[in-house]
Design a protein around this motif. Sequence first.
Motif, PDB file in Angstrom:
ATOM      1  N   UNK A  14       0.805  -1.206   0.000  1.00 55.38           N
ATOM      2  CA  UNK A  14       0.000   0.000   0.000  1.00 55.38           C
ATOM      3  C   UNK A  14       0.836   1.252   0.000  1.00 55.38           C
ATOM      4  N   UNK A  15       2.170   1.139   0.104  1.00 55.01           N
ATOM      5  CA  UNK A  15       3.004   2.321   0.224  1.00 55.01           C
ATOM      6  C   UNK A  15       3.912   2.558  -0.951  1.00 55.01           C
ATOM      7  N   UNK A  16       3.810   1.796  -2.041  1.00 50.14           N
ATOM      8  CA  UNK A  16       4.661   1.979  -3.206  1.00 50.14           C
ATOM      9  C   UNK A  16       4.282   3.238  -3.969  1.00 50.14           C
ATOM     10  N   UNK A  17       5.295   3.912  -4.546  1.00 51.05           N
ATOM     11  CA  UNK A  17       5.095   5.050  -5.443  1.00 51.05           C
ATOM     12  C   UNK A  17       5.979   4.867  -6.666  1.00 51.05           C
ATOM     13  N   UNK A  18       5.498   5.352  -7.791  1.00 54.13           N
ATOM     14  CA  UNK A  18       6.293   5.352  -9.012  1.00 54.13           C
ATOM     15  C   UNK A  18       6.582   6.807  -9.348  1.00 54.13           C
ATOM     16  N   UNK A  19       7.861   7.153  -9.448  1.00 53.84           N
ATOM     17  CA  UNK A  19       8.239   8.553  -9.642  1.00 53.84           C
ATOM     18  C   UNK A  19       9.111   8.695 -10.885  1.00 53.84           C
ATOM     19  N   UNK A  20       8.980   9.857 -11.541  1.00 58.39           N
ATOM     20  CA  UNK A  20       9.777  10.175 -12.709  1.00 58.39           C
ATOM     21  C   UNK A  20      10.743  11.303 -12.394  1.00 58.39           C
ATOM     22  N   UNK A  21      11.375  11.869 -13.404  1.00 58.58           N
ATOM     23  CA  UNK A  21      12.354  12.943 -13.197  1.00 58.58           C
ATOM     24  C   UNK A  21      11.653  14.243 -12.814  1.00 58.58           C
ATOM     25  N   UNK A  22      12.378  15.122 -12.133  1.00 58.21           N
ATOM     26  CA  UNK A  22      11.824  16.424 -11.751  1.00 58.21           C
ATOM     27  C   UNK A  22      11.747  17.382 -12.931  1.00 58.21           C
ATOM     28  N   UNK A  23      12.606  17.190 -13.934  1.00 59.76           N
ATOM     29  CA  UNK A  23      12.657  18.070 -15.097  1.00 59.76           C
ATOM     30  C   UNK A  23      12.420  17.240 -16.355  1.00 59.76           C
TER      31      UNK A  23
END
Length: 499
Positions: free
Chosen positions: A22-31
Amino acid sequence: MMDKTWFGELFLICILQTKLSGGFRVVGPNVSPVVLTGGDALLECRTEPPVSLTNLEVRWFKDSFTSPVHLYTRGQDQPMEQDAAYRGRTELFKEAFNVGNASLKLRNINPFDDGEYKCFIDFKTIYEEAKIHLKVGGMGHQPLIHMEAISQWGIRLTCTSNGWYPRPNVHWINGKGEIISAQSLTIEKDRLSGLFNVLSRVDVRSDSVNRFSCLMQNPLLNKGEEADLQVAALFFPKTNIWMVLFLCMLISLIIASVVEVLHHWRKREKTKELKLFCTLEGYDDTKINDASVTLDKETANPKLELKDENSMRLTDDHHQRSDPMKYFTDMECVLGSNKFTSGQHYWAVDVGMNQKWSLGAALKSVEKRGKIEIVPQHGFWSISCAEGQLYANDNQPTQISVQAIPKKLGVYLSYKSGRIAFYDVASKSLLYAFTGNNFQEELYPFFGTEEVNQWMNVFHGQSLKLHRNLATQRCWFYNMFVKKHKDHTEEQELRLLNH
């Protein structure tokens, strides 16, 4: 004791797995990454906290979830399910799967790759995604300037360059560093490569420098390409001020002569129109009834909206009608409430901005079910406007030649003589007439439109009366003048019209 320890460890593992899922996140680049055409792009994507992706589904897609840019599932890549435009150009870093790295390498970038990508990971119990916007930039070729034409007013220069993405900004600059307004700018996109080709023209005159530059700038990369051209003074024409004055005077005289000829021609045409209008209106012979025409709601197609019994327009809605046997089912038409069985009648219509309309008169017995031709053979006598042309809906359709489509039209009905005529209210000129009819049953005004949300209005009594009074007055003055001055000249007729 061993059983209790084993059970406790199993219980702890289950709790940790539930909390992590329940705590997973998928993140991409800031720019957002910016990549040149022909290069390789790295679209970064990772999980937080890091989790092994070996047994999960990693899906990269752009426009459609079901047509992935790259798909990894069941422990391997799935190239057969990949969008054909990306086959052989994508790669995942599987050696970094154990730390949650789902980044995608995209090779040989082209303009069609520009846009938003989604990094989608299915954690089996939940799924998450991150969005990455890839910006693609392409620097075109060095611009090329050449002289296209020389006239007595100056020189036309042309600047061309190919291979830009996105659309470049184009500036012309003279030797003083001032920006010159371009005469024209054409930017076309190549369908195969997706790159933009540019052509710009400018008209220049001689100055103290005679040096001109064409600057093309890529707004995404903030870079540009520039070309210069030094024009020798001998290429610029020498202006003869006396020749210019002579040409201006000659042109002015020609324009004045043309205007005078047109002025007299139009007056003579108006004289003919007035004579014709007086004759057709039956002045001094019969009394014409100014019919206060209203619209019959019960005959109106359900898509027609009626307002105050004098206005109508076509809508996308259906309006309630009480008797389905009385209204037009498939044609966007309506009859007037007035019935004519004798006499002479006149009414007028303002079509406004409507570009597709019909109006005239129809028999009481006309067919209202289905689509039929609105021609005399079926009980309709009308004219129509469509595609910027005016037509008479005779048994053999006839195009009516006019300089401009009238906005206000008059309909003249002589029941006994079997005549239905149409006039341009503004010029009092005859547009078309149906003659030689032998009417045996009731006639009703007829109106139709095929253009949505454009009102057609039947003239109210006062407006119609004013129009008729003006026409009658002009006919009266004209007839009195002709009777009194048997030997009148055309010039005297023109002066009469002016007054």
